[in-house]
Design a protein around this motif. Structure first.
Motif, mmCIF file in Angstrom:
data_model
loop_
_atom_site.group_PDB
_atom_site.id
_atom_site.type_symbol
_atom_site.label_atom_id
_atom_site.label_comp_id
_atom_site.label_asym_id
_atom_site.label_seq_id
_atom_site.Cartn_x
_atom_site.Cartn_y
_atom_site.Cartn_z
ATOM 1 N N LEU A 193 0.861 -1.111 0.061
ATOM 2 C CA LEU A 193 -0.140 -0.058 -0.021
ATOM 3 C C LEU A 193 0.850 1.350 -0.043
ATOM 4 C CD1 LEU A 193 -2.908 1.465 0.007
ATOM 5 C CD2 LEU A 193 -2.816 0.929 2.710
ATOM 6 N N PHE A 194 1.979 1.294 0.794
ATOM 7 C CA PHE A 194 2.877 2.471 0.695
ATOM 8 C C PHE A 194 3.585 2.594 -0.623
ATOM 9 C CE2 PHE A 194 6.809 4.611 1.514
ATOM 10 C CZ PHE A 194 6.658 5.658 2.126
ATOM 11 N N ARG A 195 3.872 1.414 -1.075
ATOM 12 C CA ARG A 195 4.619 1.402 -2.369
ATOM 13 C C ARG A 195 3.717 2.169 -3.360
ATOM 14 N NH1 ARG A 195 6.788 -3.242 -0.782
ATOM 15 N NH2 ARG A 195 5.560 -4.398 -2.039
ATOM 16 N N PHE A 196 2.301 1.839 -3.462
ATOM 17 C CA PHE A 196 1.204 2.150 -4.334
ATOM 18 C C PHE A 196 1.193 3.664 -4.009
ATOM 19 C CE2 PHE A 196 -3.113 3.694 -4.466
ATOM 20 C CZ PHE A 196 -3.479 3.492 -5.764
ATOM 21 N N LYS A 197 0.969 4.257 -3.059
ATOM 22 C CA LYS A 197 0.892 5.562 -2.749
ATOM 23 C C LYS A 197 2.340 6.469 -3.278
ATOM 24 C CE LYS A 197 -2.231 5.101 0.774
ATOM 25 N NZ LYS A 197 -2.712 5.391 2.617
ATOM 26 N N GLU A 198 3.639 5.746 -2.814
ATOM 27 C CA GLU A 198 4.587 6.352 -3.352
ATOM 28 C C GLU A 198 4.759 6.528 -5.068
ATOM 29 O OE1 GLU A 198 9.072 6.022 -1.436
ATOM 30 O OE2 GLU A 198 7.962 4.300 -2.405
ATOM 31 N N SER A 199 4.066 5.646 -5.573
ATOM 32 C CA SER A 199 4.243 5.646 -7.019
ATOM 33 C C SER A 199 3.659 7.016 -7.679
ATOM 34 C CB SER A 199 3.629 4.564 -7.618
ATOM 35 O OG SER A 199 2.019 4.549 -7.562
ATOM 36 N N PHE A 200 2.798 7.779 -6.688
ATOM 37 C CA PHE A 200 2.214 8.954 -7.318
ATOM 38 C C PHE A 200 3.388 10.054 -7.171
ATOM 39 C CE2 PHE A 200 -1.176 6.201 -6.707
ATOM 40 C CZ PHE A 200 -1.938 6.414 -7.685
ATOM 41 N N GLY A 201 4.461 9.854 -7.009
ATOM 42 C CA GLY A 201 5.610 11.062 -7.072
ATOM 43 C C GLY A 201 5.692 11.873 -5.829
ATOM 44 N N GLY A 202 5.115 11.359 -4.754
ATOM 45 C CA GLY A 202 5.180 12.268 -3.690
ATOM 46 C C GLY A 202 6.352 11.899 -2.937
#
Length: 349
Positions: free
Chosen positions: A291-300
């Motif tokens: 889940l964290f890596r999914f959110k990180e994939s949005f460039g934040g």
């Protein structure tokens, strides 16, 4: 009322617009109190310091306090001097002790590292790093946000659109949060698949209070399939120039088709076009999980998430820990060393 702080209670009507973020507001706090089984309060020192908390019963006599679910902790304004903070703390801790509070557990805002640094100067607060969260800056506009996303995330958004999925962000309506509504159904099914704690299955009162308290600043992000069925959804909470991704769920097949990527991208695009400067996506269930890596994939950017633990009444705290250790049939020192705070709630939540 005190010369060094003011206590805002659940029946008061403070100006939520003056708060640094949504998690400090009475509108959000009352909703969280309905879910956490307590009473919301906030202690303020003019505009320099804010500390919201939910007060909970411990044993019918003592009470303790915890930050509202999410990210608030203690807000310390940049103009607040160490002397101001020390004076506030020296006044509020005896007040809490007189109210029967045994302990306080706060979860700070990852968007406010300066407040964490300020609180480090209080020797009664034990700080611990919980994990990281992801915040996406929007200053350069939607096109720059799109370009900063990982390639796999952009590919997933394109896939979702190619399969006929569409997404919108709109104000929450009267029927959006009732039992069985598409968002509630998708969110609760997702929590069940993840075998989540019962805490994450919020009661009806939580949603009613949230809608009432946030009003136009509570929004619904939805993804629909070609038949018009909602297949992914999330709440979005806005406070001035910040937006928070809050509770989400999706249909498993739609998720494989990129629905979750389209959902988050649509929130980012809407927020950038609506004058927000940041969207806080939060973190994962565990450090650096899927889940964290999914959110990180949005460039934040990664932001550190910290907690603070305060023992307000040491004698009563030790007594409650000893009583809980006897209930569990384990040595007091063993229970005190598990790293759970407050230790007398270990195994209870």
């Amino acid at each position: 009322m005190n010369d060094d702080f003011t206590v805002v209670g659940c029946d008061d009507d403070p100006l939520d617009a003056e708060c640094p973020d949504v998690y400090f507001t009475a509108g959000y706090g009352r909703a969280t109190a309905a879910a956490q089984g307590g009473v919301w309060h906030r202690v303020d020192r003019t505009d320099l310091i804010m500390l919201p908390y939910v007060q909970r019963d411990v044993d019918g006599q003592a009470v303790d306090a915890i930050s509202p679910y999410g990210y608030s902790g203690v807000y310390v304004h940049p103009d607040c001097s160490p002397t101001d903070l020390d004076r506030f703390w020296a006044a509020v801790v005896p007040h809490w002790r007189a109210q029967g509070l045994v302990s306080l557990f706060v979860r700070f805002s990852p968007l406010d590292p300066d407040s964490v640094r300020a609180v480090r100067g209080l020797d009664t607060v034990r700080l611990s790093r919980l994990s990281d969260t992801i915040a996406v800056g929007l200053d350069q506009g939607p096109a720059a946000v799109w370009d900063a996303m990982a390639g796999r995330s952009r590919t997933a958004v394109r896939k979702a659109r190619n399969t006929g999925l569409t997404a919108t962000v709109r104000p929450v309506g009267p029927s959006d949060l009732v039992p069985g509504a598409p968002f509630r159904r998708l969110y609760e099914q997702t929590m069940s698949r993840l075998d989540s704690s019962p805490f994450y299955f919020f009661p009806d009162a939580y949603y009613r209070q949230l809608a009432t308290g946030l009003g136009k600043d509570l929004l619904m992000a939805e993804v629909r399939d070609p038949t018009g069925m909602v297949v992914a959804a999330s709440l979005v909470m806005r406070h001035r120039d910040r937006a928070h991704y809050h509770l989400a769920g999706s249909d498993p097949q739609a998720a494989r088709d990129g629905a979750n990527n389209l959902l988050v991208w649509t929130i980012l695009e809407w927020a950038a076009e609506s004058g927000c400067v940041v969207v806080h996506l939060g973190g994962g269930v565990r450090a650096d999980d899927g889940l964290f890596r999914f959110k990180e994939s949005f460039g934040g950017r990664r932001s550190e998430w910290w907690s603070g633990a305060v023992v307000i009444d040491p004698d009563r705290y030790r007594s409650l820990v000893a009583a809980r250790a006897r209930e569990l049939g384990r040595p007091v020192d063993d229970l005190a060393a598990v790293g759970y705070f407050p230790a007398y709630r270990f195994g209870r939540g």
